[in-house]
Scaffold this active site. Structure first.
Site, short mmCIF file in Angstrom:
data_model
loop_
_atom_site.label_atom_id
_atom_site.label_comp_id
_atom_site.label_asym_id
_atom_site.label_seq_id
_atom_site.Cartn_x
_atom_site.Cartn_y
_atom_site.Cartn_z
N SER A 100 5.20 -14.43 11.04
CA SER A 100 6.28 -14.41 10.04
C SER A 100 7.55 -15.03 10.61
O SER A 100 7.55 -16.19 11.01
CB SER A 100 6.48 -12.97 9.56
OG SER A 100 7.28 -12.92 8.41
N ASP A 195 0.56 -14.26 -0.31
CA ASP A 195 1.76 -14.23 0.54
C ASP A 195 2.74 -15.27 0.02
O ASP A 195 2.37 -16.43 -0.21
CB ASP A 195 1.36 -14.55 1.98
CG ASP A 195 2.51 -14.48 2.98
OD1 ASP A 195 3.64 -14.12 2.56
OD2 ASP A 195 2.27 -14.77 4.16
N HIS A 225 0.53 -10.77 3.42
CA HIS A 225 1.40 -10.94 4.57
C HIS A 225 1.31 -9.71 5.48
O HIS A 225 1.28 -8.58 5.00
CB HIS A 225 2.84 -11.13 4.09
CG HIS A 225 3.79 -11.54 5.16
ND1 HIS A 225 3.95 -12.84 5.54
CD2 HIS A 225 4.62 -10.81 5.95
CE1 HIS A 225 4.85 -12.92 6.49
NE2 HIS A 225 5.27 -11.70 6.78
#
Length: 253
Positions: A100, A195, A225
């Site tokens: 991320s 996501d 995610h």
């Protein structure tokens, strides 16, 4: 750059000297997350790859705005190269990894290491990375709500991380906007089907490949995610980490 940077060093169970080294940058939108939040993932990577892992507790926003996290991560990389022998690692076999916002930092650090002519990197592992603040893609529409990381949450993270005068096209924030992606280390890019970051991760992988960088892009269609941090919940998580680890082992070899 802002003082001491805490790190955590992981040594695989089957340890030896001169092991490859992974610098890991945790996710959390540059705002949350720490050494504890990604402890299990770092342990798994160390054991699956057979590598030392240095997890970097970089400064967080909003107290420390962009580019504080970038500065800390690059400083940690330079430290790791200089002290590799002290921690039983091989300075000639270093990779960067992150998920991320940490994937964003890994991509940015790979670009910065190229621009600064070092440290040399064997690979970049980018797990559902943030790559572009400039354009909003279809995945931001498809997955705007209800899939853990939401569009509103990403906007909030960006607002915490960026000053009002920060250029969203700055490659140190949006690595997809770099003018030249050639010459970067091989990349293993992971995306998740549900996501908001899916499409920008996919596009970054495609742009790297178009620039001549060896790229493996794996999209986990049914995942959300953060699934790499869900080893005890999702059956796909551990095999996904093992596949990424296999790519790191191959790069180090």
């Amino acid at each position: 750059p802002g003082g001491d940077i805490p790190i955590r060093l992981y040594t695989p169970v089957a340890a030896d000297s001169g092991l490859p080294l992974i610098l890991f940058f945790h996710g959390g939108g540059w705002v949350i997350g720490d050494l504890e939040s990604h402890d299990a993932l770092c342990r798994t990577l160390a054991n699956e790859v057979g590598a030392k892992v240095v997890a970097v507790d970089y400064r967080l926003a909003p107290e420390n705005k962009f580019p504080a996290a970038v500065e800390d991560c690059y400083a940690a990389l330079k430290w790791a190269e200089a002290h590799a022998g002290d921690i039983g690692a091989d300075a000639n076999r270093i990779a960067v990894a992150g998920d991320s916002a940490g994937g964003n930092l890994a991509a940015v650090i790979a670009q910065k290491a190229k621009a600064e002519k070092g440290p040399a990197l064997a690979m970049q592992l980018l797990i559902y990375p943030v790559t572009d603040r400039v354009a909003s893609r279809q995945s931001y529409v498809d997955c705007a709500e209800g899939f853990l990381l939401e569009k509103e949450g990403m906007d909030w993270f960006y607002d915490c991380y960026m000053d009002a005068d920060t250029d969203p096209a700055d490659p140190a924030l949006s690595p997809l906007r770099a003018a030249d992606l050639s010459g970067l280390p091989p990349a293993y890019v992971v995306t998740a089907g549900f996501d908001v970051l899916r499409d920008e991760g996919t596009e970054y992988a495609a742009n790297l490949k178009a620039a001549g960088v060896p790229v493996t892009h794996v999209n986990y269609d049914g995942m959300i995610h953060g699934f790499f941090n869900m080893q005890n919940v999702l059956a796909v998580s551990k095999p996904a980490i093992q596949d990424a680890a296999a790519a790191l082992k191959a790069a180090f070899a």
